[in-house]
Design an enzyme around this catalytic site. Structure first.
Site, PDB file in Angstrom:
ATOM      1  N   HIS A   1      -8.499  -3.835  -2.800  1.00  0.00           N
ATOM      2  CA  HIS A   1      -8.171  -2.530  -2.147  1.00  0.00           C
ATOM      3  C   HIS A   1      -8.366  -1.121  -2.522  1.00  0.00           C
ATOM      4  O   HIS A   1      -7.751  -0.676  -1.439  1.00  0.00           O
ATOM      5  CB  HIS A   1      -6.703  -3.013  -2.797  1.00  0.00           C
ATOM      6  N   GLU A   2      -8.784  -0.665  -3.957  1.00  0.00           N
ATOM      7  CA  GLU A   2      -9.345   1.105  -3.464  1.00  0.00           C
ATOM      8  C   GLU A   2     -10.254   0.440  -2.714  1.00  0.00           C
ATOM      9  O   GLU A   2     -10.647   1.842  -2.214  1.00  0.00           O
ATOM     10  CB  GLU A   2      -9.086   0.901  -4.531  1.00  0.00           C
TER      11      GLU A   2
ATOM     12  N   HIS B   1     -10.061   0.925   0.694  1.00  0.00           N
ATOM     13  CA  HIS B   1      -9.503   2.600   0.920  1.00  0.00           C
ATOM     14  C   HIS B   1     -10.355   3.481   1.142  1.00  0.00           C
ATOM     15  O   HIS B   1     -11.062   4.507   2.467  1.00  0.00           O
ATOM     16  CB  HIS B   1      -8.833   3.325   0.274  1.00  0.00           C
TER      17      HIS B   1
ATOM     18  N   CYS C   1       0.827  -0.878  -0.055  1.00  0.00           N
ATOM     19  CA  CYS C   1      -0.568   0.067  -0.109  1.00  0.00           C
ATOM     20  C   CYS C   1       1.058   1.169  -0.033  1.00  0.00           C
ATOM     21  O   CYS C   1       1.883   1.480   0.958  1.00  0.00           O
ATOM     22  CB  CYS C   1      -0.786  -0.023   1.243  1.00  0.00           C
TER      23      CYS C   1
END
Length: 220
Positions: free
Chosen positions: A174-175, A178, A132
């Site tokens: 993953h994004e 976030h 990350c």
């Protein structure tokens, strides 16, 4: 999310921009060419640990500038994806420039994304190393599904559906995490999280110096 080492190979093959195939695309995206480098937030900063606000104003100069800046910031940091809260902006938006496992390069942005994972019978859970940009220098094994679909909007408010497999599916998950206020560290055991933070402490300075030098080479 950091880029994999095979991006240079993927850039010479087929490319999809906003989910659609294109005949040719530059190594440095037009958005990055227009952008300005912003500071990347790091683990422990409050903006990374709360859900982001939905975007409600589309087609604005400010939104376009943010996207351009995020593309350049991602490029300078050798990233495959970057969420708005990673540049300190509390909005549901991420950008990506990421290869999949077939060497296809995926480039684009998604606003107000919603992750739609396939049913258990049509996906596999894959353990693979993940990093990350907000945890500079650390990589740990994280389980993710090998397929993902994200539905959202573009900067003008038009609907978008982006599908990913392999590493690109990992990037999309993953994004999206976030924007919900989570990092990949939240998916680790306490022991593995401690190890990731140790790696960051050891390598952060080197990673940040590399970013500054790359920005300088680009004249940014």
């Amino acid at each position: 999310m950091p880029v994999r080492h095979d991006r240079s190979q993927a850039a010479d093959r087929r490319t999809r921009v906003q989910g659609r195939p294109v005949d040719a695309y530059p190594a440095l995206s037009p958005e990055a060419e227009r952008g300005t480098v912003r500071r990347i937030t790091e683990i422990g900063e409050e903006v990374l640990s709360r859900p982001c606000q939905e975007v409600t104003d589309f087609g604005t100069a400010g939104l376009s500038t943010l996207i351009d800046d995020m593309f350049l910031t991602m490029h300078v940091a050798d990233g495959a994806g970057l969420a708005a809260n990673q540049v300190g902006v509390d909005l549901r938006l991420f950008v990506y420039d990421c290869p999949d496992d077939d060497g296809i390069r995926h480039v684009g942005h998604l606003i107000n994304p919603v992750l739609d994972l396939p049913g258990p019978g049509s996906r596999q859970l894959i353990d693979a190393f993940e990093g990350c940009l907000s945890v500079p220098g650390a990589t740990m094994t994280v389980p993710r599904t090998d397929r993902a679909v994200v539905r959202g909007l573009d900067k003008d408010g038009n609907p978008l559906t982006v599908e990913g497999t392999g590493y690109f599916a990992r990037c999309l998950q993953h994004e999206t995490d976030h924007l919900l206020g989570h990092t990949y560290l939240d998916r680790l055991s306490k022991r593995d999280r401690k190890e990731a933070l140790r790696q960051m402490a050891d390598r952060r300075e080197e990673v940040c110096t590399r970013r500054v030098r790359k920005a300088a080479r680009l004249g940014r």
